[in-house]
Design a protein around this motif. Structure first.
Motif, PDB file in Angstrom:
ATOM      1  N   THR A   1       4.877   6.943   1.888  1.00  0.00           N
ATOM      2  CA  THR A   1       4.815   5.871   3.157  1.00  0.00           C
ATOM      3  C   THR A   1       4.288   4.803   2.300  1.00  0.00           C
ATOM      4  O   THR A   1       3.295   4.684   1.671  1.00  0.00           O
ATOM      5  CB  THR A   1       3.793   6.267   4.201  1.00  0.00           C
ATOM      6  OG1 THR A   1       4.088   7.542   4.683  1.00  0.00           O
ATOM      7  CG2 THR A   1       3.765   4.985   5.164  1.00  0.00           C
TER       8      THR A   1
ATOM      9  N   THR B   1       5.591  -0.843   7.984  1.00  0.00           N
ATOM     10  CA  THR B   1       5.323   0.444   7.234  1.00  0.00           C
ATOM     11  C   THR B   1       6.747   1.243   7.138  1.00  0.00           C
ATOM     12  O   THR B   1       7.417   1.309   8.288  1.00  0.00           O
ATOM     13  CB  THR B   1       4.378   1.263   7.784  1.00  0.00           C
ATOM     14  OG1 THR B   1       3.208   0.515   7.961  1.00  0.00           O
ATOM     15  CG2 THR B   1       4.144   2.572   7.079  1.00  0.00           C
TER      16      THR B   1
ATOM     17  N   THR C   1       3.498   0.456   2.776  1.00  0.00           N
ATOM     18  CA  THR C   1       3.337  -0.509   3.782  1.00  0.00           C
ATOM     19  C   THR C   1       3.083  -2.038   3.125  1.00  0.00           C
ATOM     20  O   THR C   1       2.464  -1.959   2.265  1.00  0.00           O
ATOM     21  CB  THR C   1       1.871  -0.189   4.644  1.00  0.00           C
ATOM     22  OG1 THR C   1       1.551   0.955   5.114  1.00  0.00           O
ATOM     23  CG2 THR C   1       1.382  -1.529   5.737  1.00  0.00           C
ATOM     24  N   ASN C   2       3.832  -2.817   3.783  1.00  0.00           N
ATOM     25  CA  ASN C   2       3.763  -4.438   3.448  1.00  0.00           C
ATOM     26  C   ASN C   2       2.864  -5.260   3.989  1.00  0.00           C
ATOM     27  O   ASN C   2       3.141  -5.632   5.023  1.00  0.00           O
ATOM     28  CB  ASN C   2       5.160  -4.853   3.348  1.00  0.00           C
ATOM     29  CG  ASN C   2       5.282  -6.129   2.482  1.00  0.00           C
ATOM     30  OD1 ASN C   2       4.391  -6.770   2.428  1.00  0.00           O
ATOM     31  ND2 ASN C   2       6.397  -6.567   2.462  1.00  0.00           N
ATOM     32  N   LYS C   3       1.625  -5.700   3.483  1.00  0.00           N
ATOM     33  CA  LYS C   3       0.634  -6.211   4.010  1.00  0.00           C
ATOM     34  C   LYS C   3       0.691  -7.709   3.880  1.00  0.00           C
ATOM     35  O   LYS C   3       0.008  -8.470   4.446  1.00  0.00           O
ATOM     36  CB  LYS C   3      -0.733  -6.093   3.543  1.00  0.00           C
ATOM     37  CG  LYS C   3      -1.157  -4.417   3.985  1.00  0.00           C
ATOM     38  CD  LYS C   3      -1.564  -4.193   5.235  1.00  0.00           C
ATOM     39  CE  LYS C   3      -2.385  -2.692   5.364  1.00  0.00           C
ATOM     40  NZ  LYS C   3      -2.787  -2.676   6.515  1.00  0.00           N
TER      41      LYS C   3
ATOM     42  N   ILE D   1      11.054  -3.211   2.697  1.00  0.00           N
ATOM     43  CA  ILE D   1       9.819  -3.221   2.904  1.00  0.00           C
ATOM     44  C   ILE D   1       9.461  -4.404   3.842  1.00  0.00           C
ATOM     45  O   ILE D   1       8.957  -5.449   3.118  1.00  0.00           O
ATOM     46  CB  ILE D   1       8.843  -2.644   2.102  1.00  0.00           C
ATOM     47  CG1 ILE D   1       9.263  -1.565   0.920  1.00  0.00           C
ATOM     48  CG2 ILE D   1       7.621  -2.288   2.689  1.00  0.00           C
ATOM     49  CD1 ILE D   1       9.752  -0.081   1.597  1.00  0.00           C
TER      50      ILE D   1
ATOM     51  N   GLU E   1       0.994  -1.221  -0.118  1.00  0.00           N
ATOM     52  CA  GLU E   1      -0.037   0.117  -0.004  1.00  0.00           C
ATOM     53  C   GLU E   1       0.925   1.255  -0.066  1.00  0.00           C
ATOM     54  O   GLU E   1       1.904   1.493   0.757  1.00  0.00           O
ATOM     55  CB  GLU E   1      -0.870  -0.139   1.194  1.00  0.00           C
ATOM     56  CG  GLU E   1      -1.914  -1.120   1.160  1.00  0.00           C
ATOM     57  CD  GLU E   1      -2.902  -1.191   2.322  1.00  0.00           C
ATOM     58  OE1 GLU E   1      -2.700  -0.281   3.277  1.00  0.00           O
ATOM     59  OE2 GLU E   1      -3.861  -1.958   2.418  1.00  0.00           O
TER      60      GLU E   1
END
Length: 157
Positions: A51, A101, A53-55, A96, A30
């Motif tokens: 920013t 994040t 974010t690796n979900k 990441i 994201e």
């Protein structure tokens, strides 16, 4: 009647509130709030911030950035070395980690635009392609904030 009006007002407010979702999504990544600062007319360089974010459950890495706005774009890190602020290119990009994040922000990791083709003007958008080791590439638009901005304008809650 008052309760019905209050309920209707609350429903309209919820519908009018922006979603708190990612600005961009690429696989399990994201990408939120890509932004940069306006530059003076004679500036040859500028910084970019975002920013990520690796979900997912596996790490990825931002390995390159491209933009038609400058001749060269690199991923940099700023950090203190004693009393001296040092900036250097990160040859391997920025990892990441899964579930993490990573913020590219002023004073830390950031995108460095060099040999700007034109100044970045406040309220404009700078087109950028973020290249990830596993997820691939995604085109994003960096919102240009005012000169010296610390972060993009946040929505009021």
């Amino acid at each position: 009647m008052f309760i019905r009006l209050l309920s209707l007002t609350a429903a309209v407010a919820v519908l009018a509130t922006p979603a708190w979702a990612a600005d961009y999504k690429l696989g399990s990544l994201e990408i939120d709030q890509p932004w940069t600062r306006a530059t003076p007319p004679t500036a040859k360089a500028g910084g970019g911030f975002v920013t990520i974010t690796n979900k997912g459950t596996t790490p990825d890495r931002l390995i390159a950035v491209r933009s038609a706005a400058s001749d060269k774009v690199e991923i940099h890190e700023m950090k203190m070395d004693g009393n001296v602020m040092r900036m250097r290119e990160l040859d391997k990009g920025v990892e990441i980690p899964p579930g993490a994040t990573v913020a590219l922000k002023p004073g830390g990791y950031h995108i460095m635009f060099m040999e700007l083709k034109a100044p970045f003007a406040k309220d404009a958008k700078v087109p950028v392609t973020l290249v990830f080791e596993k997820a691939g590439s995604i085109d994003v638009a960096m919102a240009v904030q005012g000169m010296g901005a610390a972060a993009p304008d946040q929505p009021k809650h």
